[in-house]
Design a protein around this motif. Structure first.
Motif, PDB file in Angstrom:
ATOM      1  N   HIS A 195      -9.760   1.587  -4.438  1.00  0.00           N
ATOM      2  CA  HIS A 195      -8.368   1.232  -4.175  1.00  0.00           C
ATOM      3  C   HIS A 195      -7.617   0.792  -5.429  1.00  0.00           C
ATOM      4  O   HIS A 195      -6.380   0.773  -5.442  1.00  0.00           O
ATOM      5  N   VAL A 214       5.795  -1.496  -0.054  1.00  0.00           N
ATOM      6  CA  VAL A 214       4.443  -0.973   0.131  1.00  0.00           C
ATOM      7  C   VAL A 214       3.996  -1.197   1.567  1.00  0.00           C
ATOM      8  O   VAL A 214       4.136  -2.299   2.107  1.00  0.00           O
ATOM      9  N   HIS A 216       0.577  -1.216   3.360  1.00  0.00           N
ATOM     10  CA  HIS A 216      -0.828  -1.300   2.968  1.00  0.00           C
ATOM     11  C   HIS A 216      -1.677  -1.421   4.235  1.00  0.00           C
ATOM     12  O   HIS A 216      -1.625  -2.432   4.927  1.00  0.00           O
ATOM     13  N   ASP A 218      -5.342  -1.751   5.547  1.00  0.00           N
ATOM     14  CA  ASP A 218      -6.614  -2.124   4.928  1.00  0.00           C
ATOM     15  C   ASP A 218      -7.219  -3.272   5.715  1.00  0.00           C
ATOM     16  O   ASP A 218      -6.503  -4.158   6.196  1.00  0.00           O
ATOM     17  N   ASP A 222      -7.096  -7.412  -0.762  1.00  0.00           N
ATOM     18  CA  ASP A 222      -6.826  -6.729  -2.038  1.00  0.00           C
ATOM     19  C   ASP A 222      -5.755  -7.438  -2.858  1.00  0.00           C
ATOM     20  O   ASP A 222      -5.142  -6.854  -3.757  1.00  0.00           O
ATOM     21  N   PHE A 246      -3.507  -5.543  -6.190  1.00  0.00           N
ATOM     22  CA  PHE A 246      -2.173  -5.844  -5.668  1.00  0.00           C
ATOM     23  C   PHE A 246      -1.639  -7.154  -6.246  1.00  0.00           C
ATOM     24  O   PHE A 246      -0.422  -7.315  -6.406  1.00  0.00           O
ATOM     25  N   SER A 260       7.555  -5.461   2.403  1.00  0.00           N
ATOM     26  CA  SER A 260       6.252  -4.815   2.320  1.00  0.00           C
ATOM     27  C   SER A 260       5.342  -5.373   3.407  1.00  0.00           C
ATOM     28  O   SER A 260       5.512  -6.518   3.838  1.00  0.00           O
ATOM     29  N   HIS A 262       1.239  -5.513   5.201  1.00  0.00           N
ATOM     30  CA  HIS A 262      -0.208  -5.289   5.178  1.00  0.00           C
ATOM     31  C   HIS A 262      -0.697  -5.269   6.622  1.00  0.00           C
ATOM     32  O   HIS A 262      -0.624  -6.269   7.324  1.00  0.00           O
ATOM     33  N   SER A 319      -0.219   3.215   1.404  1.00  0.00           N
ATOM     34  CA  SER A 319      -1.582   3.204   0.888  1.00  0.00           C
ATOM     35  C   SER A 319      -2.557   2.928   2.026  1.00  0.00           C
ATOM     36  O   SER A 319      -2.493   1.869   2.661  1.00  0.00           O
ATOM     37  N   ASP A 321      -6.384   2.477   2.956  1.00  0.00           N
ATOM     38  CA  ASP A 321      -7.813   2.321   2.709  1.00  0.00           C
ATOM     39  C   ASP A 321      -8.522   2.809   3.968  1.00  0.00           C
ATOM     40  O   ASP A 321      -8.232   2.351   5.070  1.00  0.00           O
TER      41      ASP A 321
END
Length: 416
Positions: A195, A214, A216, A218, A222, A246, A260, A262, A319, A321
């Protein structure tokens, strides 16, 4: 004897005349026929007893392996000038992984697993398009960036240079014949690799778009602060790993805070303060994996929530993962965590992002040495990438249909 020789010469003359007449007749027929009706004209040598067929075809299990049988071009060559609208780029790098290595083989595994995807059987009923043919975009597999496995600092320079070479390449938007592409810079699908490859990617994108929103997906943060509890730091370069990149990207101003997200989070922590780093230092809104069970609309609701955070005007980088998926579905990854989302749910998530301004994406942490003989992890990764490609193509088609987007200089300025 003389009569026999004369008769033989007469017969030869007649045969040659007939051959000339037949050849002339075939020549006229070929000229008048359409391209589809023209006979095959290549040579197979003498005395071949069967009808010729067109062998210039790809089967799922044939031909050199590119992503979804896309044409391969040497995009990193200084002589490469062909327009690129969407480029597939491999990052065979896993020097920054912390547990199970092997993701350097991820690009190769993902490409091999995409072999059933190809132009001709690629219409996607969910998206309502064929991402490989609709819009006339130039979609190319650019191969892999050559990345040293011995020197991490130099590897990051190689990755940033390679990404920038593609990012600053010309697109069909500069061509008078361009009908759908309004992007002045290629959009890149990156195949990981661990990653940490996203750090040089975000550094590159920042040069065009500034801080970027972003998304993300995952199971892990990160965003670890490498100088606060993270072990193994012996140099500045060793502070950049697939668990800290990150944090560095945020400190360098690559990530737009407050817009952003996650999602899919379910890792163990050093302490609750780690969530504070994710939210306050990096600026991610957090969505834990189990929240899909609490959301009345399931994944559709989570996707809508993410879309409301990143917006439809901000440049967005996605992104993924592969360990956001449950290891029962995607076992071949460096740091598997149980309790993840399913492939169907992540595909539904990608569909729910339709309308965002996606400037790039990746699928990372695929480690084929840990996959099953059925290549289930690589197959999942390749299919998610095809959906992301559909999202990009659908975006171009939508913009081309709007009068306020095409037809003028505003449609082709660098911010797109």
């Amino acid at each position: 004897m003389a009569l026999s020789l004369q008769l033989t010469l007469t017969l030869l003359t007649v045969l040659l005349s007939l051959r000339s007449i037949l050849a002339h007749s075939h020549s006229q027929h070929d000229t008048a026929s359409s391209e589809e009706e023209q006979p095959l004209s290549f040579s197979v040598g003498p005395n071949y007893p069967y009808a010729l067929e067109d062998l210039d075809k790809d089967l799922p299990f044939s031909q050199p392996v590119t992503f979804a049988h896309l044409p391969w071009q040497r995009c990193f060559s200084a002589s490469h000038k062909s327009p690129l609208d969407i480029a597939v780029v491999g990052f065979p790098y896993d020097t920054s992984t912390s547990y199970r290595p092997g993701a350097r083989f991820g690009p190769r595994g993902i490409r091999a697993a995409s072999s059933r995807e190809k132009k001709g059987r690629s219409y996607n009923t969910i998206w309502g398009i064929d991402p490989f043919t609709d819009g006339g975009l130039n979609i190319v597999d650019c191969g892999d960036i050559p990345i040293t496995p011995f020197d991490a600092q130099h590897a990051f320079r190689q990755m940033e240079q390679g990404y920038r070479q593609i990012l600053y390449h010309n697109t069909s938007a500069t061509s008078a014949s361009a009908s759908t592409n309004v992007w002045s810079h290629p959009r890149i699908l990156s195949l990981g690799g661990d990653h940490s490859i996203v750090l040089p990617v975000l550094r590159s994108l920042k040069t065009i778009y500034g801080p970027i929103s972003v998304i993300h997906l995952d199971s892990h943060l990160d965003t670890w602060d490498p100088y606060a509890g993270y072990t193994g730091i012996v140099s500045e370069q060793s502070a950049i790993t697939h668990g800290t990149f990150f944090w560095h990207a945020a400190r360098e101003g690559c990530i737009a805070k407050g817009s952003s997200v996650h999602g899919g989070l379910r890792t163990k922590l050093f302490s609750p303060a780690d969530y504070g780093t994710d939210k306050e230092v990096v600026g991610f809104e957090l969505i834990e994996a189990h929240e899909i069970d609490d959301e009345p609309r399931g994944m559709s609701g989570i996707a809508a929530r993410v879309k409301s955070i990143v917006g439809t005007t901000n440049p967005v980088y996605l992104s993924i993962d592969i360990d956001v998926l449950d290891p029962s579905i995607a076992p071949a990854t460096g740091t598997p965590e149980s309790g993840g989302w399913t492939t169907r749910e992540v595909k539904r998530f990608i569909k729910g992002l339709e309308g965002i301004r996606l400037v790039g994406a990746d699928v990372v942490e695929v480690s084929p040495p840990y996959d099953t003989v059925a290549e289930v992890t690589s197959v999942a990764a390749s299919d998610l990438l095809v959906d992301i490609m559909a999202l990009m193509v659908k975006d171009s088609l939508g913009k081309a249909e709007r009068k306020d987007t095409v037809g003028g200089k505003e449609a082709r300025k660098d911010e797109l």
